[in-house]
Design an enzyme around this catalytic site. Structure first.
Site, PDB file in Angstrom:
ATOM      1  N   ASN A   8      30.753  15.237-123.760  1.00 33.11           N
ATOM      2  CA  ASN A   8      30.152  14.650-123.617  1.00 33.11           C
ATOM      3  C   ASN A   8      28.857  14.889-125.353  1.00 33.11           C
ATOM      4  O   ASN A   8      28.379  15.217-125.145  1.00 33.11           O
ATOM      5  CB  ASN A   8      29.074  13.867-122.368  1.00 33.11           C
ATOM      6  N   TRP A   9      29.547  14.569-126.339  1.00 33.73           N
ATOM      7  CA  TRP A   9      28.527  14.351-127.667  1.00 33.73           C
ATOM      8  C   TRP A   9      27.261  13.793-127.412  1.00 33.73           C
ATOM      9  O   TRP A   9      26.522  14.211-128.626  1.00 33.73           O
ATOM     10  CB  TRP A   9      29.332  13.987-129.009  1.00 33.73           C
ATOM     11  N   LYS A  10      26.871  12.789-126.849  1.00 35.85           N
ATOM     12  CA  LYS A  10      25.892  12.249-126.976  1.00 35.85           C
ATOM     13  C   LYS A  10      25.397  11.286-128.389  1.00 35.85           C
ATOM     14  O   LYS A  10      26.988  10.836-128.845  1.00 35.85           O
ATOM     15  CB  LYS A  10      25.341  12.859-126.183  1.00 35.85           C
ATOM     16  N   HIS A  92      26.176   7.709-116.753  1.00 41.75           N
ATOM     17  CA  HIS A  92      24.957   9.202-116.947  1.00 41.75           C
ATOM     18  C   HIS A  92      23.342   8.952-116.331  1.00 41.75           C
ATOM     19  O   HIS A  92      23.488   7.762-116.521  1.00 41.75           O
ATOM     20  CB  HIS A  92      25.724   9.630-118.318  1.00 41.75           C
ATOM     21  N   GLU A  94      20.946   9.818-118.398  1.00 47.03           N
ATOM     22  CA  GLU A  94      19.949   9.534-119.217  1.00 47.03           C
ATOM     23  C   GLU A  94      20.326   8.000-119.286  1.00 47.03           C
ATOM     24  O   GLU A  94      19.420   7.236-119.567  1.00 47.03           O
ATOM     25  CB  GLU A  94      20.791  10.365-120.554  1.00 47.03           C
ATOM     26  N   GLU A 162      26.381  15.458-111.643  1.00 44.47           N
ATOM     27  CA  GLU A 162      25.510  16.870-112.614  1.00 44.47           C
ATOM     28  C   GLU A 162      24.082  16.527-112.134  1.00 44.47           C
ATOM     29  O   GLU A 162      23.341  15.373-112.971  1.00 44.47           O
ATOM     30  CB  GLU A 162      25.350  15.737-114.070  1.00 44.47           C
ATOM     31  N   GLY A 168      20.705  19.996-120.536  1.00 43.92           N
ATOM     32  CA  GLY A 168      19.514  19.863-121.627  1.00 43.92           C
ATOM     33  C   GLY A 168      18.820  21.044-121.349  1.00 43.92           C
ATOM     34  O   GLY A 168      17.830  21.224-121.743  1.00 43.92           O
ATOM     35  N   SER A 207      24.094  21.820-117.884  1.00 47.15           N
ATOM     36  CA  SER A 207      23.966  22.943-118.753  1.00 47.15           C
ATOM     37  C   SER A 207      25.210  24.086-118.783  1.00 47.15           C
ATOM     38  O   SER A 207      24.849  25.141-118.100  1.00 47.15           O
ATOM     39  CB  SER A 207      22.458  23.639-118.519  1.00 47.15           C
ATOM     40  N   GLY A 228      28.351  18.939-122.220  1.00 44.74           N
ATOM     41  CA  GLY A 228      27.150  18.447-122.674  1.00 44.74           C
ATOM     42  C   GLY A 228      26.819  19.284-124.413  1.00 44.74           C
ATOM     43  O   GLY A 228      27.843  19.611-125.232  1.00 44.74           O
ATOM     44  N   GLY A 229      25.894  19.833-124.112  1.00 42.43           N
ATOM     45  CA  GLY A 229      25.855  20.803-125.710  1.00 42.43           C
ATOM     46  C   GLY A 229      27.239  21.729-126.361  1.00 42.43           C
ATOM     47  O   GLY A 229      27.226  21.250-127.229  1.00 42.43           O
TER      48      GLY A 229
END
Length: 245
Positions: A8-10, A92, A94, A162, A168, A207, A228-229
């Site tokens: 997920n590049w967001k 998600h 967010e 998640e 994150g 994470s 994610g990151g």
């Protein structure tokens, strides 16, 4: 079960660096896991074209529940499919927080995604307060019951667990906590979709990184990861995929 590693590049990536990242992932992909990258909407078509003929699929990060209409700024599931996407992330945390998306909203979006031929990746997870109060499994069970439409099993839908407090932050639940939650999710999927529930993939997210991927991926009922990151660095994303294979 063949693992799925989804990136997920967001809201990261312009054309040049997004395409470079997609090509680097494709160049390093191995046969041990299914891979999908989910770039921002502006890059879905270009990334899908760049990945055509490779083992890496493309996904969106959200879609609207309606097939079309007066929804400024939104994107329909059929538009994602038309751009070359095969998956879409829905619900998600967010989006549940920033846009107040409810379980019925996520369910309607999942129905739209399935109708458009996309595989929905439906996210669930508890806030930290609920974890501390011992309500984590209750919260996630409610999200599963409210967010997955009847056709989810037949469509090969994916659930991504998640924990909200782990996204994150660099913090993760214990492996025992992850295993317990995934076992509960599996039981719910089998109950809701008797014909397919045992074979639906359940991803862990929050994470995930190369240093902890092997331990998490080895747990029962962990069938891959929503990353994610770490998905923004090809070497890290591929290392997580290698740990799952």
């Amino acid at each position: 079960m063949r693992p799925l590693i989804a990136g997920n590049w967001k809201m990261h990536g312009l054309a040049a660096d997004g395409l470079a990242l997609a090509r680097a992932v494709a160049a390093g992909a191995t046969a041990g896991a299914d891979l999908v990258v989910c770039p921002p909407a502006t890059l879905v078509a270009a990334v899908a074209a760049a990945l055509a003929g490779t083992p890496v699929a493309t996904g969106g990060q959200d879609c609207h529940a309606a097939a079309k209409g007066a929804h400024t700024g939104d994107i329909a599931a059929a538009m994602l499919a038309d751009a070359g996407a095969r998956f879409v992330i829905l619900g998600h945390s967010e989006r549940r927080a920033a846009y107040r998306e409810t379980d019925p909203t996520v369910r309607a979006k999942a129905e739209a995604a399935i109708a458009a031929g996309l595989t929905p990746i439906v996210c669930v997870g508890e806030p930290e307060d609920d974890r501390l109060l011992g309500r984590a499994e209750e919260v996630v069970a409610d999200q599963i019951g409210g967010s997955l439409p009847p056709g989810f099993g037949a469509a090969g839908g994916v659930v991504a667990y998640e924990p909200v407090w782990a996204i994150g932050t660099g913090r993760t639940p214990t492996e025992a906590d992850i295993a317990a939650m995934h076992a509960m999710i599996r039981a719910r999927l089998v109950a809701a979709f008797p014909a397919e529930g045992a074979g639906l993939r359940i991803l862990y997210g929050g994470s995930v990184k190369p240093s902890n991927a092997a331990g998490i991926m080895a747990l029962a009922n962990v069938d891959g990861a929503l990353v994610g990151g770490a998905s923004l660095v090809a070497e890290d994303f591929l290392a997580i995929a290698a740990a799952a294979a």
